[in-house]
Scaffold this active site. Structure first.
Site, PDB file in Angstrom:
ATOM      1  N   CYS A 126       0.818  -1.201  -0.123  1.00  0.00           N
ATOM      2  CA  CYS A 126      -0.006  -0.068   0.016  1.00  0.00           C
ATOM      3  C   CYS A 126       0.613   1.376   0.013  1.00  0.00           C
ATOM      4  O   CYS A 126       0.367   2.415  -0.078  1.00  0.00           O
ATOM      5  CB  CYS A 126      -1.055  -0.006   1.130  1.00  0.00           C
ATOM      6  N   HIS A 250      -2.702   6.821   2.478  1.00  0.00           N
ATOM      7  CA  HIS A 250      -3.330   5.794   1.748  1.00  0.00           C
ATOM      8  C   HIS A 250      -4.697   5.598   2.492  1.00  0.00           C
ATOM      9  O   HIS A 250      -4.992   5.551   3.749  1.00  0.00           O
ATOM     10  CB  HIS A 250      -2.376   4.770   2.257  1.00  0.00           C
ATOM     11  N   ASN A 284     -10.355   0.057  -0.276  1.00  0.00           N
ATOM     12  CA  ASN A 284      -8.990   0.093  -0.296  1.00  0.00           C
ATOM     13  C   ASN A 284      -8.520  -0.647  -1.283  1.00  0.00           C
ATOM     14  O   ASN A 284      -8.678  -1.785  -1.485  1.00  0.00           O
ATOM     15  CB  ASN A 284      -8.393  -0.732   1.172  1.00  0.00           C
TER      16      ASN A 284
END
Length: 328
Positions: A126, A250, A284
């Site tokens: 990520c 993120h 996500n």
């Protein structure tokens, strides 16, 4: 007496770099929390309370990571006004390619029409986009590249156990891209990066098939360790928290995003600092989440050209990275 040993020529670099354009791509299929409640023990309120997600995008079985990467990269080049023939480097952060070889970057470059670039994938999970942006900027400053295309792309639904409600509600698919080139004035700050390898077991591939993460432990780590990294990135660029117009962490969990923003405001960031919350509608998307959020915010008008953006990525490894940059 003249020294007979040859000397290496110093490449022609540049003093600054900047993002020239951005683009993104997502699947058409929207999956709501209510949709997930039909196949697992969950509910819309349970998901919103814990991670802040309202809906996310899932790819179809025949849609590939490289498909979204091509679409996002093509959009970024168009936004930058850069012809594919001008790009000499393609960096593709991802952690969900179904096989190690061939890499995604060379395939994507060929489909976009970029002739014979240096092309490599980068796996920092990520944190991948921030890693890729840092590498691209440094390559250009060193004179090894003129224009680079950085594409964070993931198809996480191939790596999620649909019966694991803790993770199946979070992850989604998509891609985001940025074109990086030289500039007279610095438009991308130094990358500040690192890893906490002693915590590698908090996020991993279970049975080499499904993503597993120890949610509470990752939450505690991210809410305590990432804001200081963001502050270090500002200091490396000679900036203060009050200089930041836009914060794009993120998009892992809305509660983590809010905690990072709160800590930065406690250190002097402005109350009117815009904070990305793209996770609400995109989920996500790992290495794609930061450029996806940036592109969506620009299109929505919540971020404008010239704004100072602070980005910070974090995830499996545990890897983290951040930098400040000027919005194109």
């Amino acid at each position: 007496m003249t020294d007979p040993r040859p000397t290496l020529r110093r490449p022609q670099g540049t003093t600054g770099t900047r993002i020239l354009g951005v683009g993104s791509a997502q699947p058409d299929k929207i999956v709501t929390n209510d949709d997930l409640s039909q196949i697992m023990d969950t509910s819309d309120q349970w998901i919103r309370d814990r991670v802040g997600i309202i809906e996310r995008r899932f790819a179809e079985k025949d849609e590939l990571l490289v498909d979204f990467a091509v679409a996002a990269g093509t959009a970024a080049l168009a936004d930058a006004g850069v012809d594919p023939s001008e790009v000499d480097t393609v960096i593709l952060p991802n952690c969900t390619m179904p096989s190690l070889i061939p890499n995604a970057s060379a395939q994507v470059a060929a489909r976009i029409g970029i002739p014979n670039p240096g092309a490599f994938d980068l796996n920092a999970a990520c944190a991948g986009f921030c890693y890729g942006l840092g590498v691209a900027s440094d390559l250009i400053k060193a004179g090894s590249s003129k224009k680079a295309l950085v594409i964070g792309a993931e198809k996480l639904t191939d790596s999620v156990d649909p019966t694991d409600r803790a993770n199946a509600i979070i992850f989604a698919d998509g891609a985001g891209a940025a074109v990086v080139g030289a500039a007279d004035e610095p438009g991308i700050g130094p990358v500040v990066w690192g890893s906490a390898g002693e915590l590698v077991d908090l996020i991993y591939m279970r049975d080499h098939k499904y993503i597993y993460q120890e949610g509470q432990s990752v939450f505690r780590w991210a809410t305590t360790q990432i804001a200081p990294i963001a502050l270090q990135a500002l200091a490396a660029a000679g900036l203060d928290p009050s200089d930041v117009d836009v914060l794009i962490p993120h998009q892992a969990n809305l509660r983590i995003v809010e905690a990072i923003a709160k800590k930065l405001r406690a250190k002097g960031a402005r109350e009117d600092m815009v904070v990305a919350d793209d996770i609400k509608y995109s989920g996500n998307t790992s290495s794609a989440s930061i450029p996806l959020a940036l592109d969506h915010m620009r299109k929505a008008g919540t971020v404008k050209s010239g704004d100072l953006v602070l980005a910070v990525g974090f995830g499996a490894g545990l890897s983290y990275a951040g930098q400040a940059f000027v919005c194109p």
